[in-house]
Design a protein around this motif. Structure first.
Motif, PDB file in Angstrom:
ATOM      1  N   THR A 177      13.409   4.672  -2.923  1.00  0.00           N
ATOM      2  CA  THR A 177      14.146   4.247  -1.747  1.00  0.00           C
ATOM      3  C   THR A 177      13.119   3.866  -0.702  1.00  0.00           C
ATOM      4  O   THR A 177      12.137   4.585  -0.502  1.00  0.00           O
ATOM      5  N   LEU A 178      13.314   2.741  -0.045  1.00  0.00           N
ATOM      6  CA  LEU A 178      12.414   2.315   1.013  1.00  0.00           C
ATOM      7  C   LEU A 178      13.084   2.543   2.354  1.00  0.00           C
ATOM      8  O   LEU A 178      14.273   2.298   2.504  1.00  0.00           O
ATOM      9  N   ARG A 179      12.311   3.024   3.318  1.00  0.00           N
ATOM     10  CA  ARG A 179      12.821   3.114   4.681  1.00  0.00           C
ATOM     11  C   ARG A 179      11.671   2.999   5.656  1.00  0.00           C
ATOM     12  O   ARG A 179      10.533   3.351   5.349  1.00  0.00           O
ATOM     13  N   ARG A 180      12.007   2.457   6.832  1.00  0.00           N
ATOM     14  CA  ARG A 180      10.994   2.345   7.888  1.00  0.00           C
ATOM     15  C   ARG A 180      10.684   3.746   8.390  1.00  0.00           C
ATOM     16  O   ARG A 180      11.601   4.548   8.639  1.00  0.00           O
ATOM     17  N   LEU A 181       9.427   4.037   8.539  1.00  0.00           N
ATOM     18  CA  LEU A 181       9.010   5.357   8.989  1.00  0.00           C
ATOM     19  C   LEU A 181       8.893   5.388  10.508  1.00  0.00           C
ATOM     20  O   LEU A 181       8.639   4.371  11.149  1.00  0.00           O
ATOM     21  N   SER A 182       9.077   6.571  11.048  1.00  0.00           N
ATOM     22  CA  SER A 182       8.963   6.791  12.488  1.00  0.00           C
ATOM     23  C   SER A 182       7.838   7.780  12.748  1.00  0.00           C
ATOM     24  O   SER A 182       7.249   8.338  11.816  1.00  0.00           O
ATOM     25  N   PHE A 225       0.979   3.599  13.740  1.00  0.00           N
ATOM     26  CA  PHE A 225       2.396   3.554  14.118  1.00  0.00           C
ATOM     27  C   PHE A 225       2.621   2.738  15.386  1.00  0.00           C
ATOM     28  O   PHE A 225       3.707   2.220  15.600  1.00  0.00           O
ATOM     29  N   ALA A 226       1.601   2.583  16.218  1.00  0.00           N
ATOM     30  CA  ALA A 226       1.744   1.800  17.447  1.00  0.00           C
ATOM     31  C   ALA A 226       1.644   0.298  17.189  1.00  0.00           C
ATOM     32  O   ALA A 226       2.248  -0.489  17.914  1.00  0.00           O
ATOM     33  N   GLU A 227       0.904  -0.103  16.150  1.00  0.00           N
ATOM     34  CA  GLU A 227       0.614  -1.519  15.949  1.00  0.00           C
ATOM     35  C   GLU A 227       1.282  -2.143  14.724  1.00  0.00           C
ATOM     36  O   GLU A 227       1.300  -3.361  14.606  1.00  0.00           O
ATOM     37  N   CYS A 228       1.772  -1.341  13.819  1.00  0.00           N
ATOM     38  CA  CYS A 228       2.254  -1.856  12.532  1.00  0.00           C
ATOM     39  C   CYS A 228       3.701  -1.476  12.265  1.00  0.00           C
ATOM     40  O   CYS A 228       4.209  -0.506  12.824  1.00  0.00           O
ATOM     41  N   GLN A 229       4.323  -2.235  11.366  1.00  0.00           N
ATOM     42  CA  GLN A 229       5.547  -1.761  10.722  1.00  0.00           C
ATOM     43  C   GLN A 229       5.082  -0.792   9.640  1.00  0.00           C
ATOM     44  O   GLN A 229       4.186  -1.132   8.855  1.00  0.00           O
ATOM     45  N   VAL A 230       5.654   0.380   9.595  1.00  0.00           N
ATOM     46  CA  VAL A 230       5.262   1.374   8.600  1.00  0.00           C
ATOM     47  C   VAL A 230       6.500   1.719   7.783  1.00  0.00           C
ATOM     48  O   VAL A 230       7.513   2.146   8.336  1.00  0.00           O
ATOM     49  N   TRP A 231       6.401   1.504   6.486  1.00  0.00           N
ATOM     50  CA  TRP A 231       7.510   1.750   5.557  1.00  0.00           C
ATOM     51  C   TRP A 231       7.068   2.745   4.494  1.00  0.00           C
ATOM     52  O   TRP A 231       5.906   2.735   4.077  1.00  0.00           O
ATOM     53  N   GLY A 232       8.005   3.573   4.085  1.00  0.00           N
ATOM     54  CA  GLY A 232       7.713   4.558   3.059  1.00  0.00           C
ATOM     55  C   GLY A 232       8.526   4.342   1.806  1.00  0.00           C
ATOM     56  O   GLY A 232       9.632   3.809   1.850  1.00  0.00           O
ATOM     57  N   ALA A 233       7.943   4.756   0.688  1.00  0.00           N
ATOM     58  CA  ALA A 233       8.643   4.808  -0.596  1.00  0.00           C
ATOM     59  C   ALA A 233       8.983   6.268  -0.824  1.00  0.00           C
ATOM     60  O   ALA A 233       8.106   7.135  -0.774  1.00  0.00           O
ATOM     61  N   TRP A 273       1.395  -5.844   9.583  1.00  0.00           N
ATOM     62  CA  TRP A 273       1.882  -6.718  10.637  1.00  0.00           C
ATOM     63  C   TRP A 273       1.749  -8.128  10.099  1.00  0.00           C
ATOM     64  O   TRP A 273       1.243  -8.323   8.990  1.00  0.00           O
ATOM     65  N   GLU A 274       2.176  -9.092  10.842  1.00  0.00           N
ATOM     66  CA  GLU A 274       2.189 -10.475  10.375  1.00  0.00           C
ATOM     67  C   GLU A 274       0.825 -10.885   9.824  1.00  0.00           C
ATOM     68  O   GLU A 274      -0.161 -10.912  10.550  1.00  0.00           O
ATOM     69  N   GLY A 275       0.774 -11.149   8.529  1.00  0.00           N
ATOM     70  CA  GLY A 275      -0.427 -11.652   7.901  1.00  0.00           C
ATOM     71  C   GLY A 275      -1.422 -10.616   7.413  1.00  0.00           C
ATOM     72  O   GLY A 275      -2.391 -10.974   6.749  1.00  0.00           O
ATOM     73  N   TRP A 276      -1.198  -9.338   7.714  1.00  0.00           N
ATOM     74  CA  TRP A 276      -2.176  -8.304   7.339  1.00  0.00           C
ATOM     75  C   TRP A 276      -1.512  -7.048   6.795  1.00  0.00           C
ATOM     76  O   TRP A 276      -0.524  -6.569   7.359  1.00  0.00           O
ATOM     77  N   VAL A 277      -2.104  -6.504   5.752  1.00  0.00           N
ATOM     78  CA  VAL A 277      -1.773  -5.155   5.286  1.00  0.00           C
ATOM     79  C   VAL A 277      -2.883  -4.259   5.811  1.00  0.00           C
ATOM     80  O   VAL A 277      -4.053  -4.433   5.470  1.00  0.00           O
TER      81      VAL A 277
END
Length: 150
Positions: free
Chosen positions: A6-11, A51-59, A71-75
Protein backbone atom coordinates in the motif's frame (compact mmCIF):
# COMPACT_ATOMS: atom_id res chain seq x y z
CA UNK A 1 5.64 -12.25 -7.72
CA UNK A 2 6.22 -9.01 -5.77
CA UNK A 3 4.44 -8.64 -2.46
CA UNK A 4 1.53 -6.19 -2.53
CA UNK A 5 2.27 -2.84 -0.97
CA UNK A 6 0.00 0.00 0.00
CA UNK A 7 1.38 3.42 -0.87
CA UNK A 8 0.63 6.53 1.13
CA UNK A 9 2.10 9.99 1.50
CA UNK A 10 4.07 10.20 4.71
CA UNK A 11 3.81 12.99 7.25
CA UNK A 12 6.11 14.25 9.98
CA UNK A 13 4.47 11.66 12.24
CA UNK A 14 6.26 9.06 10.08
CA UNK A 15 9.62 10.83 10.20
CA UNK A 16 11.23 8.61 12.85
CA UNK A 17 10.28 5.47 10.90
CA UNK A 18 11.66 6.91 7.64
CA UNK A 19 14.92 7.90 9.36
CA UNK A 20 15.21 4.39 10.84
CA UNK A 21 14.62 2.75 7.44
CA UNK A 22 17.24 5.04 5.91
CA UNK A 23 19.85 4.27 8.55
CA UNK A 24 19.18 0.50 8.53
CA UNK A 25 19.35 0.16 4.75
CA UNK A 26 22.28 2.59 4.38
CA UNK A 27 24.39 0.86 7.02
CA UNK A 28 23.73 -2.60 5.57
CA UNK A 29 24.53 -1.66 1.96
CA UNK A 30 27.38 0.73 2.80
CA UNK A 31 28.96 -0.62 6.00
CA UNK A 32 32.19 1.32 5.37
CA UNK A 33 30.13 4.51 5.86
CA UNK A 34 28.14 3.32 8.90
CA UNK A 35 28.06 5.67 11.85
CA UNK A 36 28.56 8.81 9.78
CA UNK A 37 25.57 10.39 11.57
CA UNK A 38 23.82 9.82 14.87
CA UNK A 39 20.11 8.90 14.97
CA UNK A 40 19.41 12.43 16.25
CA UNK A 41 21.23 13.94 13.25
CA UNK A 42 19.28 11.65 10.92
CA UNK A 43 15.95 12.77 12.42
CA UNK A 44 16.93 16.45 12.17
CA UNK A 45 17.90 15.98 8.52
CA UNK A 46 14.59 14.29 7.76
CA UNK A 47 12.57 16.90 9.65
CA UNK A 48 14.37 20.00 8.35
CA UNK A 49 15.21 18.92 4.81
CA UNK A 50 13.60 15.76 3.48
CA UNK A 51 10.06 16.31 4.78
CA UNK A 52 10.32 20.09 4.26
CA UNK A 53 11.48 19.93 0.64
CA UNK A 54 10.18 16.68 -0.85
CA UNK A 55 7.09 14.61 -1.38
CA UNK A 56 7.69 11.59 0.84
CA UNK A 57 5.78 8.38 0.15
CA UNK A 58 5.92 5.07 1.94
CA UNK A 59 5.38 1.47 0.93
CA UNK A 60 3.45 -0.37 3.62
CA UNK A 61 3.19 -4.08 4.27
CA UNK A 62 1.49 -3.86 7.69
CA UNK A 63 4.07 -1.16 8.56
CA UNK A 64 6.25 1.17 6.49
CA UNK A 65 8.98 -0.96 4.89
CA UNK A 66 10.38 1.59 2.45
CA UNK A 67 10.06 5.19 1.32
CA UNK A 68 10.88 7.56 -1.49
CA UNK A 69 11.45 11.31 -1.22
CA UNK A 70 11.34 13.26 -4.46
CA UNK A 71 10.57 16.60 -6.07
CA UNK A 72 10.16 17.59 -9.69
CA UNK A 73 12.97 15.96 -11.63
CA UNK A 74 14.88 14.48 -8.67
CA UNK A 75 14.80 11.45 -6.41
CA UNK A 76 16.39 12.57 -3.17
CA UNK A 77 16.01 9.36 -1.13
CA UNK A 78 14.87 5.80 -1.84
CA UNK A 79 15.37 3.20 0.86
CA UNK A 80 13.77 -0.15 1.64
CA UNK A 81 14.45 -2.24 4.73
CA UNK A 82 16.95 -5.00 3.85
CA UNK A 83 14.53 -7.85 4.60
CA UNK A 84 12.00 -6.34 2.16
CA UNK A 85 14.41 -5.59 -0.68
CA UNK A 86 13.82 -7.51 -3.90
CA UNK A 87 10.08 -7.82 -3.27
CA UNK A 88 8.87 -4.87 -5.35
CA UNK A 89 8.63 -2.02 -2.80
CA UNK A 90 11.40 0.01 -4.43
CA UNK A 91 9.93 -0.48 -7.89
CA UNK A 92 6.44 0.70 -6.90
CA UNK A 93 7.86 3.70 -5.06
CA UNK A 94 10.03 4.65 -8.02
CA UNK A 95 7.05 4.22 -10.38
CA UNK A 96 5.20 6.80 -8.27
CA UNK A 97 8.00 9.35 -8.78
CA UNK A 98 8.19 8.50 -12.50
CA UNK A 99 4.47 9.15 -12.87
CA UNK A 100 4.99 12.65 -11.44
CA UNK A 101 7.87 13.69 -13.73
CA UNK A 102 8.89 13.38 -17.37
CA UNK A 103 12.52 13.08 -16.28
CA UNK A 104 14.23 12.03 -13.04
CA UNK A 105 17.78 12.16 -11.82
CA UNK A 106 19.38 10.64 -8.74
CA UNK A 107 22.76 9.97 -7.21
CA UNK A 108 23.99 6.69 -5.82
CA UNK A 109 27.43 5.51 -4.79
CA UNK A 110 29.53 3.71 -7.37
CA UNK A 111 30.21 0.84 -4.96
CA UNK A 112 26.50 0.28 -4.26
CA UNK A 113 26.17 -2.32 -7.01
CA UNK A 114 22.73 -3.63 -5.95
CA UNK A 115 21.30 -0.09 -6.17
CA UNK A 116 22.97 0.48 -9.51
CA UNK A 117 21.53 -2.75 -10.94
CA UNK A 118 18.09 -1.83 -9.57
CA UNK A 119 18.10 1.63 -11.16
CA UNK A 120 19.33 0.27 -14.47
CA UNK A 121 16.51 -2.32 -14.48
CA UNK A 122 14.11 0.58 -13.91
CA UNK A 123 15.35 2.35 -17.05
CA UNK A 124 17.89 4.73 -15.53
CA UNK A 125 21.16 5.39 -17.37
CA UNK A 126 24.44 6.44 -15.76
CA UNK A 127 25.38 9.86 -17.14
CA UNK A 128 28.22 11.02 -14.88
CA UNK A 129 30.65 9.63 -12.32
CA UNK A 130 32.57 11.64 -9.72
CA UNK A 131 35.46 10.97 -7.37
CA UNK A 132 33.25 11.81 -4.38
CA UNK A 133 34.99 15.09 -3.54
CA UNK A 134 31.66 16.92 -3.88
CA UNK A 135 29.66 14.79 -1.42
CA UNK A 136 29.67 14.64 2.34
CA UNK A 137 30.80 11.02 2.47
CA UNK A 138 33.75 11.59 0.08
CA UNK A 139 32.59 8.42 -1.68
CA UNK A 140 32.72 8.16 -5.50
CA UNK A 141 29.20 8.44 -6.86
CA UNK A 142 27.28 8.21 -10.09
CA UNK A 143 24.47 10.35 -11.48
CA UNK A 144 21.60 8.43 -13.09
CA UNK A 145 18.93 9.85 -15.38
CA UNK A 146 15.59 8.48 -16.57
CA UNK A 147 13.40 10.05 -19.25
CA UNK A 148 9.85 9.04 -20.03
CA UNK A 149 9.79 7.31 -23.39
CA UNK A 150 13.48 6.45 -23.27
Amino acid sequence: MPAPFTLRRLSLDDMDRAALIHRTAFDQRLPWLAGLHTPEEDRAFFRNQVFAECQVWGALAEEIVGFIAFWEGWVDQLYVLPQHQGKGAGAVLLALAKAASAELQLWTFQRNLPARRFYERQGFVAVRETDGSGNEEREPDVLYRWRRGG
